[in-house]
Design a protein around this motif. Structure first.
Motif, PDB file in Angstrom:
ATOM      1  N   HIS A  82       0.963  -0.973   0.118  1.00 41.39           N
ATOM      2  CA  HIS A  82      -0.046   0.085  -0.351  1.00 41.39           C
ATOM      3  C   HIS A  82       0.690   1.488  -0.227  1.00 41.39           C
ATOM      4  O   HIS A  82       2.109   1.135   0.271  1.00 41.39           O
ATOM      5  CB  HIS A  82      -1.261  -0.099   1.058  1.00 41.39           C
ATOM      6  N   ASP A  93       6.155   1.759   5.165  1.00 42.69           N
ATOM      7  CA  ASP A  93       5.375   0.852   5.612  1.00 42.69           C
ATOM      8  C   ASP A  93       4.801   0.790   4.420  1.00 42.69           C
ATOM      9  O   ASP A  93       3.788   2.140   4.057  1.00 42.69           O
ATOM     10  CB  ASP A  93       4.690   1.486   7.068  1.00 42.69           C
ATOM     11  N   GLU A 127      -4.868   1.457   3.424  1.00 39.28           N
ATOM     12  CA  GLU A 127      -4.776  -0.269   4.715  1.00 39.28           C
ATOM     13  C   GLU A 127      -4.093   0.545   6.152  1.00 39.28           C
ATOM     14  O   GLU A 127      -5.125  -0.297   6.561  1.00 39.28           O
ATOM     15  CB  GLU A 127      -3.292  -0.156   3.747  1.00 39.28           C
ATOM     16  N   GLU A 128      -3.399   1.763   6.149  1.00 36.78           N
ATOM     17  CA  GLU A 128      -4.150   1.774   7.541  1.00 36.78           C
ATOM     18  C   GLU A 128      -5.055   2.655   8.130  1.00 36.78           C
ATOM     19  O   GLU A 128      -4.877   3.018   9.104  1.00 36.78           O
ATOM     20  CB  GLU A 128      -2.934   3.026   8.132  1.00 36.78           C
ATOM     21  N   HIS A 193       6.716  -6.227   3.526  1.00 42.31           N
ATOM     22  CA  HIS A 193       6.273  -5.376   4.575  1.00 42.31           C
ATOM     23  C   HIS A 193       8.116  -4.747   5.012  1.00 42.31           C
ATOM     24  O   HIS A 193       8.932  -6.516   5.566  1.00 42.31           O
ATOM     25  CB  HIS A 193       5.679  -5.568   5.206  1.00 42.31           C
TER      26      HIS A 193
HETATM   27 ZN   LIG Z   1       1.693  -1.373   5.934  1.00 43.27          ZN
END
Ligand SMILES: [Zn+2]
Length: 401
Positions: A82, A93, A127-128, A193
């Motif tokens: 993402h 991230d 995503e977050e 990731h």
């Molecule tokens: Zn992530």
């Protein structure tokens, strides 16, 4: 696969993404459907076009760039991650997985590989959950784990609904829906990731294979009070909900220790939020997670009781069971990567949502020297980033045949 990726190639792509959405703090504010997010989506589309990939956007808003046609050739191998961030999040991230995946496409092309199975690079939306409060919104919508009607009504801190945000971004909210056809194009998914802990530091290795995502969830609790003047209301006459909130933060910590789980009160809203006003309402959020679902649920049940003791209410915003990754796929990655170590994670990922939807899914983690994540201090050494790309390339070469 003998091909390698150079630091210059990595830097070229990385430097395109790096400035987008960076705040004065040095961290990132790349929230779903805001200007930085739209710029990142455009960047992704351009990078995929440059590589001759066919870009599609599913009904949940996730971007898929295909090499080969899964509608003709059958379900393919998907890689990616993402591009959005938490408030003042780090650079790695999400983007590390997307950039690494695009570099894998470059390496395969250079090697003259023509995949027997279609290959996709995916950019999952939201995503977050930083803006609308539901983590992995894009993959949850895609797989039907989050209903479109519920999602469209979610509101950000400025009161804008997801429906309004989509309209402002030039998308039709009516289109938002689960997309089984898009899910059906994916035979398996591997997400690379940055590690969000210090597991690999302790193991002395640059790359690990994920085993499972802990059970995790978010709860919102509301503590009502009574607004009044800070200078004229006697202490005995006050109904100040921040006192209950402070006690509950300590209680969450205590309960987490007792149940052997993690609990965090990282977000709070105080109304009316004036220095000289006794608050009328405190809204707090609890994040809880652990390797044992029952232990997390027991902790939250005890916490709910404590909230009720202060006249408050607690509501679940999201919950995801402990999610093991596909054993066959995970073992295959371990073998392909010189017995790379296995690591579980307490962080949620789109890979977990797809695994829960029944797709064979796996993850690779890249060493994070401090273990710090969701912070501007999040980092991965350049050599480890290259090792991650190399590992993903080996894995993909094996999977696409
Ligand atoms: Zn992530």
């Amino acid at each position: 696969m003998p091909a390698t990726v150079s630091q210059a190639e990595f830097d070229r792509l990385w430097n395109q993404v790096e400035p987008i959405g960076r705040a004065a703090s040095g961290g990132y504010r790349r929230f779903a459907w805001t200007q930085p997010d739209l710029a990142l989506r455009e960047w992704f589309a351009a990078a995929c076009a440059e590589r001759g990939l066919d870009l599609t956007v599913d009904r949940a808003g996730n971007q898929w760039a295909w090499w080969g046609n899964p509608d003709d050739a059958g379900p393919g191998v998907a890689i990616g991650s993402h591009l959005d961030s938490v408030p003042d999040g780090g650079a790695f991230d999400g983007p590390l997985g997307v950039v690494s995946s695009l570099l894998v496409v470059d390496m395969l092309r250079r090697e003259g590989v023509s995949p027997a199975r279609p290959l996709a690079v995916v950019n999952f939306t939201d995503e977050e959950g930083a803006r609308f409060g539901v983590a992995c919104g894009g993959s949850r919508l895609l797989t039907g784990a989050l209903a479109a009607q519920r999602a469209l009504a979610l509101r950000d801190d400025d009161g804008a609904s997801l429906a309004e945000a989509l309209r402002a971004a030039g998308r039709d909210p009516e289109e938002l829906a689960a997309d089984p056809a898009a899910v059906g194009r994916v035979g398996c998914f591997v997400e690379l990731h940055v590690e969000q802990g210090r597991g690999l530091v302790d193991l002395g290795r640059p790359v690990a294979v994920g085993t499972a995502i802990w059970g995790h969830g978010r709860w919102r609790f509301e503590l009502p009070g009574e607004a009044n003047h800070a200078g004229t209301t006697r202490l005995a006459d006050r109904r100040d909900p921040t006192l209950a909130y402070a006690t509950l933060v300590l209680r969450a910590r205590d309960l987490a220790e007792r149940h052997g789980v993690l609990a965090t009160c990282g977000k709070v809203r105080i109304d009316p939020n004036g220095v000289n006003a006794i608050p009328s309402l405190v809204t707090g959020w609890l994040d809880a997670r652990g390797d044992d679902d029952a232990a997390v649920q027991a902790m939250v049940a005890d916490f709910a009781q404590a909230v009720a003791g202060f006249g408050g209410t607690l509501a679940e915003e999201s919950w995801t069971d402990r999610t093991p990754f596909d054993t066959g796929l995970t073992n295959r990655l371990h073998a392909a990567l010189d017995q790379a170590p296995y690591l579980p994670t307490g962080a949620g990922h789109d890979a977990g949502i797809l695994a829960n939807a029944g797709l064979p899914t796996a993850m690779l983690f890249v060493r994070n020297p401090s273990g710090v994540s969701h912070s501007p201090a999040e980092y991965a050494e350049p050599a480890d980033c290259l090792a991650g790309v190399q590992a993903l390339a080996r894995v993909v070469a094996g999977l696409v045949g």
